[in-house]
Motif scaffolding. Structure first.
Motif, PDB file in Angstrom:
ATOM      1  N   SER A  27      -8.307   4.581   2.832  1.00  0.00           N
ATOM      2  CA  SER A  27      -7.642   4.871   1.567  1.00  0.00           C
ATOM      3  C   SER A  27      -6.533   3.841   1.380  1.00  0.00           C
ATOM      4  N   HIS A  28      -6.666   3.028   0.330  1.00  0.00           N
ATOM      5  CA  HIS A  28      -5.729   1.937   0.084  1.00  0.00           C
ATOM      6  C   HIS A  28      -4.724   2.341  -0.997  1.00  0.00           C
ATOM      7  N   ILE A  30      -2.365   2.037  -4.168  1.00  0.00           N
ATOM      8  CA  ILE A  30      -2.184   1.214  -5.362  1.00  0.00           C
ATOM      9  C   ILE A  30      -1.115   1.873  -6.223  1.00  0.00           C
ATOM     10  N   GLY A  67     -12.830   3.938  -4.614  1.00  0.00           N
ATOM     11  CA  GLY A  67     -12.722   2.493  -4.796  1.00  0.00           C
ATOM     12  C   GLY A  67     -14.091   1.877  -4.578  1.00  0.00           C
ATOM     13  N   VAL A  73      -8.907   4.867  -2.973  1.00  0.00           N
ATOM     14  CA  VAL A  73      -7.547   4.429  -3.284  1.00  0.00           C
ATOM     15  C   VAL A  73      -6.661   5.652  -3.464  1.00  0.00           C
ATOM     16  N   PRO A 134     -10.859  -2.632  -4.246  1.00  0.00           N
ATOM     17  CA  PRO A 134     -10.107  -2.239  -5.456  1.00  0.00           C
ATOM     18  C   PRO A 134     -11.026  -1.677  -6.543  1.00  0.00           C
TER      19      PRO A 134
END
Length: 200
Positions: A27-28, A30, A67, A73, A134
């Motif tokens: 999990s990124h 943003i 994502g 994300v 992304p």
């Protein structure tokens, strides 16, 4: 196969499975915060003081959506979109404040508030990429119950923003699609408020 060899094999499989899960389930973080705001012409602002409601619990709410490449994300929709909501209201009304609750009629009256907007936010994301994480598509939706200072519902307004971004556009700006959705949502919310006769 010996017992020790069997155990070692099981442990290797378990480790590999855990690694795959961790890699696939990343999990990124943003952000959806936009720097720009809709044009604000002071000569055309409605001479009212309005408020929007947002609690600390809402600001602290973290959401995770899809994502690319099997990753996800994470972001804080209320915290990130608070500026967008405030900008949308400031594009219509002369004075905008924030409240913790919409139900304190005495406080609203004392503050001179005419209308109170209580937003509910929904978001979603996806990506067409199997290689990069992304999101290439993002949706931000805000639905506001609007009450008068006494807490009686006046009307409801809704705005949706859709943002898209391609891999070549990111250049380190991984929340680009999200911010584009936020900008469109802000513009549409201002338009919907101006269009609604009950909010004039």
């Amino acid at each position: 196969m010996s017992f020790s060899s069997s155990c070692a094999c099981v442990l290797r499989l378990a480790a590999a499975s855990t690694l795959i899960t961790l890699v696939a389930g990343c999990s990124h973080p943003i952000t959806m915060i936009t720097e720009t705001a809709p044009p604000r012409s002071t000569a055309h602002l409605i001479p009212k003081k309005v408020a929007y409601v947002m609690t600390d619990a809402q600001r602290d709410l973290q959401v995770t959506t899809a994502g690319g490449s099997g990753d996800r994300v994470s972001y804080y929709p209320y915290r990130d979109l608070e500026k967008s909501i405030r900008d949308a209201l400031r594009g219509v009304y002369r004075n905008v404040i924030v409240l913790r609750t919409a139900s304190d009629a005495k406080a609203n009256e004392a503050a001179g508030v005419s209308l109170v907007f209580t937003p509910q936010i929904k978001t979603d994301s996806s990506s067409s990429s199997w290689i990069t994480w992304p999101p290439t598509a993002f949706t931000a939706e805000v639905s506001c119950v609007v009450t008068n200072a006494a807490g009686v519902e006046v009307t409801r307004v809704r705005a949706v923003g859709n943002g898209a971004a391609e891999f070549g556009e990111f250049n380190g700006d991984y929340g680009l699609a999200a911010r584009r959705a936020a900008r469109q949502m802000t513009s549409q919310l201002s338009s919907e408020i101006r269009r609604n006769e009950k909010l004039q």
